[in-house]
Motif scaffolding. Structure first.
Motif, PDB file in Angstrom:
ATOM      1  N   LEU A 169      15.288   4.884 -10.565  1.00 59.71           N
ATOM      2  CA  LEU A 169      14.781   5.877  -9.624  1.00 59.71           C
ATOM      3  C   LEU A 169      13.325   6.232  -9.932  1.00 59.71           C
ATOM      4  O   LEU A 169      12.960   7.349 -10.233  1.00 59.71           O
ATOM      5  CB  LEU A 169      15.656   7.133  -9.607  1.00 59.71           C
ATOM      6  CG  LEU A 169      15.558   7.990  -8.350  1.00 59.71           C
ATOM      7  CD1 LEU A 169      15.881   7.197  -7.090  1.00 59.71           C
ATOM      8  CD2 LEU A 169      16.451   9.200  -8.452  1.00 59.71           C
ATOM      9  N   ILE A 170      12.465   5.206  -9.817  1.00 62.06           N
ATOM     10  CA  ILE A 170      11.034   5.344 -10.057  1.00 62.06           C
ATOM     11  C   ILE A 170      10.307   4.988  -8.758  1.00 62.06           C
ATOM     12  O   ILE A 170      10.589   3.957  -8.139  1.00 62.06           O
ATOM     13  CB  ILE A 170      10.562   4.403 -11.189  1.00 62.06           C
ATOM     14  CG1 ILE A 170      11.314   4.688 -12.481  1.00 62.06           C
ATOM     15  CG2 ILE A 170       9.055   4.523 -11.396  1.00 62.06           C
ATOM     16  CD1 ILE A 170      11.140   3.607 -13.543  1.00 62.06           C
ATOM     17  N   PHE A 171       9.380   5.864  -8.369  1.00 57.12           N
ATOM     18  CA  PHE A 171       8.606   5.679  -7.143  1.00 57.12           C
ATOM     19  C   PHE A 171       7.138   5.491  -7.508  1.00 57.12           C
ATOM     20  O   PHE A 171       6.609   6.232  -8.315  1.00 57.12           O
ATOM     21  CB  PHE A 171       8.719   6.909  -6.242  1.00 57.12           C
ATOM     22  CG  PHE A 171      10.131   7.255  -5.858  1.00 57.12           C
ATOM     23  CD1 PHE A 171      10.685   6.761  -4.690  1.00 57.12           C
ATOM     24  CD2 PHE A 171      10.892   8.082  -6.672  1.00 57.12           C
ATOM     25  CE1 PHE A 171      11.989   7.090  -4.339  1.00 57.12           C
ATOM     26  CE2 PHE A 171      12.192   8.416  -6.332  1.00 57.12           C
ATOM     27  CZ  PHE A 171      12.745   7.918  -5.170  1.00 57.12           C
ATOM     28  N   VAL A 172       6.461   4.519  -6.882  1.00 53.90           N
ATOM     29  CA  VAL A 172       5.030   4.315  -7.075  1.00 53.90           C
ATOM     30  C   VAL A 172       4.351   4.432  -5.707  1.00 53.90           C
ATOM     31  O   VAL A 172       4.835   3.883  -4.713  1.00 53.90           O
ATOM     32  CB  VAL A 172       4.719   2.921  -7.677  1.00 53.90           C
ATOM     33  CG1 VAL A 172       3.216   2.705  -7.802  1.00 53.90           C
ATOM     34  CG2 VAL A 172       5.380   2.760  -9.020  1.00 53.90           C
ATOM     35  N   TYR A 173       3.231   5.150  -5.699  1.00 52.66           N
ATOM     36  CA  TYR A 173       2.454   5.349  -4.477  1.00 52.66           C
ATOM     37  C   TYR A 173       1.012   4.957  -4.757  1.00 52.66           C
ATOM     38  O   TYR A 173       0.458   5.341  -5.781  1.00 52.66           O
ATOM     39  CB  TYR A 173       2.484   6.823  -4.045  1.00 52.66           C
ATOM     40  CG  TYR A 173       3.876   7.340  -3.835  1.00 52.66           C
ATOM     41  CD1 TYR A 173       4.486   7.247  -2.589  1.00 52.66           C
ATOM     42  CD2 TYR A 173       4.592   7.900  -4.889  1.00 52.66           C
ATOM     43  CE1 TYR A 173       5.775   7.711  -2.403  1.00 52.66           C
ATOM     44  CE2 TYR A 173       5.882   8.363  -4.711  1.00 52.66           C
ATOM     45  CZ  TYR A 173       6.470   8.267  -3.462  1.00 52.66           C
ATOM     46  OH  TYR A 173       7.755   8.720  -3.280  1.00 52.66           O
ATOM     47  N   GLU A 174       0.432   4.191  -3.852  1.00 55.79           N
ATOM     48  CA  GLU A 174      -0.985   3.848  -3.984  1.00 55.79           C
ATOM     49  C   GLU A 174      -1.789   4.803  -3.115  1.00 55.79           C
ATOM     50  O   GLU A 174      -1.393   5.136  -2.002  1.00 55.79           O
ATOM     51  CB  GLU A 174      -1.236   2.402  -3.565  1.00 55.79           C
ATOM     52  CG  GLU A 174      -2.638   1.958  -3.899  1.00 55.79           C
ATOM     53  CD  GLU A 174      -2.826   0.464  -3.774  1.00 55.79           C
ATOM     54  OE1 GLU A 174      -3.911   0.065  -3.296  1.00 55.79           O
ATOM     55  OE2 GLU A 174      -1.914  -0.293  -4.153  1.00 55.79           O
ATOM     56  N   MET A 175      -2.928   5.231  -3.646  1.00 56.71           N
ATOM     57  CA  MET A 175      -3.766   6.186  -2.923  1.00 56.71           C
ATOM     58  C   MET A 175      -4.814   5.445  -2.100  1.00 56.71           C
ATOM     59  O   MET A 175      -5.322   4.442  -2.543  1.00 56.71           O
ATOM     60  CB  MET A 175      -4.436   7.140  -3.912  1.00 56.71           C
ATOM     61  CG  MET A 175      -3.433   7.897  -4.760  1.00 56.71           C
ATOM     62  SD  MET A 175      -2.177   8.774  -3.837  1.00 56.71           S
ATOM     63  CE  MET A 175      -3.039  10.255  -3.412  1.00 56.71           C
ATOM     64  N   PRO A 176      -5.181   5.931  -0.931  1.00 60.84           N
ATOM     65  CA  PRO A 176      -4.593   7.068  -0.251  1.00 60.84           C
ATOM     66  C   PRO A 176      -3.166   6.724   0.172  1.00 60.84           C
ATOM     67  O   PRO A 176      -2.859   5.566   0.484  1.00 60.84           O
ATOM     68  CB  PRO A 176      -5.493   7.297   0.957  1.00 60.84           C
ATOM     69  CG  PRO A 176      -6.129   5.973   1.219  1.00 60.84           C
ATOM     70  CD  PRO A 176      -6.227   5.293  -0.109  1.00 60.84           C
ATOM     71  N   PRO A 177      -2.286   7.727   0.185  1.00 64.63           N
ATOM     72  CA  PRO A 177      -0.887   7.437   0.475  1.00 64.63           C
ATOM     73  C   PRO A 177      -0.672   6.987   1.915  1.00 64.63           C
ATOM     74  O   PRO A 177      -1.358   7.431   2.832  1.00 64.63           O
ATOM     75  CB  PRO A 177      -0.188   8.775   0.216  1.00 64.63           C
ATOM     76  CG  PRO A 177      -1.253   9.797   0.384  1.00 64.63           C
ATOM     77  CD  PRO A 177      -2.540   9.145  -0.029  1.00 64.63           C
ATOM     78  N   LYS A 178       0.259   6.107   2.076  1.00 61.88           N
ATOM     79  CA  LYS A 178       0.636   5.608   3.392  1.00 61.88           C
ATOM     80  C   LYS A 178       1.678   6.564   3.980  1.00 61.88           C
ATOM     81  O   LYS A 178       2.640   6.930   3.309  1.00 61.88           O
ATOM     82  CB  LYS A 178       1.222   4.203   3.229  1.00 61.88           C
ATOM     83  CG  LYS A 178       1.520   3.493   4.501  1.00 61.88           C
ATOM     84  CD  LYS A 178       1.985   2.081   4.177  1.00 61.88           C
ATOM     85  CE  LYS A 178       2.305   1.324   5.440  1.00 61.88           C
ATOM     86  NZ  LYS A 178       2.802  -0.015   5.115  1.00 61.88           N
ATOM     87  N   ALA A 179       1.478   6.980   5.217  1.00 61.34           N
ATOM     88  CA  ALA A 179       2.446   7.869   5.865  1.00 61.34           C
ATOM     89  C   ALA A 179       3.791   7.166   5.966  1.00 61.34           C
ATOM     90  O   ALA A 179       3.865   5.971   6.242  1.00 61.34           O
ATOM     91  CB  ALA A 179       1.953   8.276   7.247  1.00 61.34           C
ATOM     92  N   GLY A 180       4.819   7.895   5.724  1.00 64.80           N
ATOM     93  CA  GLY A 180       6.171   7.348   5.775  1.00 64.80           C
ATOM     94  C   GLY A 180       7.053   8.095   4.794  1.00 64.80           C
ATOM     95  O   GLY A 180       6.814   9.267   4.498  1.00 64.80           O
ATOM     96  N   SER A 181       8.039   7.387   4.302  1.00 63.41           N
ATOM     97  CA  SER A 181       8.969   8.004   3.365  1.00 63.41           C
ATOM     98  C   SER A 181       9.684   6.909   2.587  1.00 63.41           C
ATOM     99  O   SER A 181       9.462   5.721   2.806  1.00 63.41           O
ATOM    100  CB  SER A 181       9.991   8.862   4.111  1.00 63.41           C
ATOM    101  OG  SER A 181      10.835   8.030   4.902  1.00 63.41           O
ATOM    102  N   TRP A 182      10.548   7.351   1.718  1.00 67.54           N
ATOM    103  CA  TRP A 182      11.383   6.427   0.964  1.00 67.54           C
ATOM    104  C   TRP A 182      12.233   5.611   1.937  1.00 67.54           C
ATOM    105  O   TRP A 182      12.428   4.416   1.757  1.00 67.54           O
ATOM    106  CB  TRP A 182      12.233   7.246   0.008  1.00 67.54           C
ATOM    107  CG  TRP A 182      13.156   6.503  -0.874  1.00 67.54           C
ATOM    108  CD1 TRP A 182      12.949   5.289  -1.469  1.00 67.54           C
ATOM    109  CD2 TRP A 182      14.448   6.920  -1.288  1.00 67.54           C
ATOM    110  NE1 TRP A 182      14.020   4.934  -2.238  1.00 67.54           N
ATOM    111  CE2 TRP A 182      14.968   5.940  -2.141  1.00 67.54           C
ATOM    112  CE3 TRP A 182      15.220   8.041  -1.035  1.00 67.54           C
ATOM    113  CZ2 TRP A 182      16.220   6.034  -2.736  1.00 67.54           C
ATOM    114  CZ3 TRP A 182      16.464   8.139  -1.638  1.00 67.54           C
ATOM    115  CH2 TRP A 182      16.950   7.135  -2.470  1.00 67.54           C
ATOM    116  N   THR A 183      12.690   6.237   3.008  1.00 65.29           N
ATOM    117  CA  THR A 183      13.520   5.557   4.000  1.00 65.29           C
ATOM    118  C   THR A 183      12.745   4.434   4.695  1.00 65.29           C
ATOM    119  O   THR A 183      13.268   3.333   4.872  1.00 65.29           O
ATOM    120  CB  THR A 183      14.029   6.562   5.049  1.00 65.29           C
ATOM    121  OG1 THR A 183      14.697   7.621   4.356  1.00 65.29           O
ATOM    122  CG2 THR A 183      14.962   5.913   6.035  1.00 65.29           C
ATOM    123  N   THR A 184      11.490   4.701   5.079  1.00 69.83           N
ATOM    124  CA  THR A 184      10.708   3.641   5.746  1.00 69.83           C
ATOM    125  C   THR A 184      10.465   2.473   4.791  1.00 69.83           C
ATOM    126  O   THR A 184      10.474   1.322   5.203  1.00 69.83           O
ATOM    127  CB  THR A 184       9.361   4.168   6.282  1.00 69.83           C
ATOM    128  OG1 THR A 184       8.570   4.691   5.209  1.00 69.83           O
ATOM    129  CG2 THR A 184       9.574   5.229   7.336  1.00 69.83           C
TER     130      THR A 184
END
Length: 191
Positions: A169-184
């Motif tokens: 259960l590890i999430f990585v986000y690259e900046m600037p963040p992309k609109a959406g969610s875990w579901t998308t």
């Protein structure tokens, strides 16, 4: 002599009690008690975030400094801990010194909601969904393009992850963040 020993024991236990209170109460007043992360989960998180040597990692709510030490010792990164708890900061500094990475580790005594993370290549967060949601706009405003946010156990509800480890259960986000969610993210990466 017995009176001196009893008095010394009394002051020792009072000091221990005060240290225990500082360990728990100060971080809890800002929203989070200290929750240590297992070293294997830290390593998996830093690998998923693709932390490279000489990059700068910020750990928001760095606790006892174990993320900082692994980032500096095993990944060659510069590591900055943001920790409000004075006992945790002291233990982090001692651990960095003991592990021979005190030249690559810095600990700041701030509330992580107000921390300056503009120099971060990677921001590490282990917090609840409530704290992560509060941090989103702060991180989005400060972090440079291409930097990464890595979160354990809590996703940013309005950002689509660029990477995800389902088992840990590890999430990585690259900046600037992309609109959406875990579901998308999951819909795009169905097996």
């Amino acid at each position: 002599m017995t009176d001196i020993l009893i008095l010394a024991a009394f002051f020792f236990f009072i000091a221990l009690f005060i240290i225990g209170l500082l360990w728990v109460l100060i971080p809890a007043m800002y929203g989070l008690p200290s929750r240590p992360t297992h070293p294997d989960r830290i390593r998996a998180t830093l690998r998923l975030a693709n932390l490279k040597a000489d990059e700068t990692l910020y750990d928001l709510g760095s606790g006892d400094g174990r993320v900082l030490i692994i980032a500096a010792r095993e990944f060659g990164a510069k590591a900055v801990g943001v920790e409000i708890g004075p006992v945790q900061r002291l233990l982090s500094r001692l651990a960095a010194l003991y592990n021979g990475v005190s030249d690559r580790v810095r600990i700041e005594g701030w509330n992580f909601y107000k921390s300056d993370v503009r120099q971060a290549d990677v921001v590490f967060i282990y917090a609840t969904s409530t704290e992560v949601a509060k941090l989103a706009s702060h991180l989005e405003k400060q972090m440079k393009p291409g930097s990464r946010v890595v979160s354990i156990s809590a996703d940013f509800p309005e950002w689509e992850p660029s990477g995800f480890d389902e088992e840990r259960l590890i999430f990585v986000y690259e900046m600037p963040p992309k609109a959406g969610s875990w579901t998308t993210y999951l819909l795009k990466h169905e097996k």
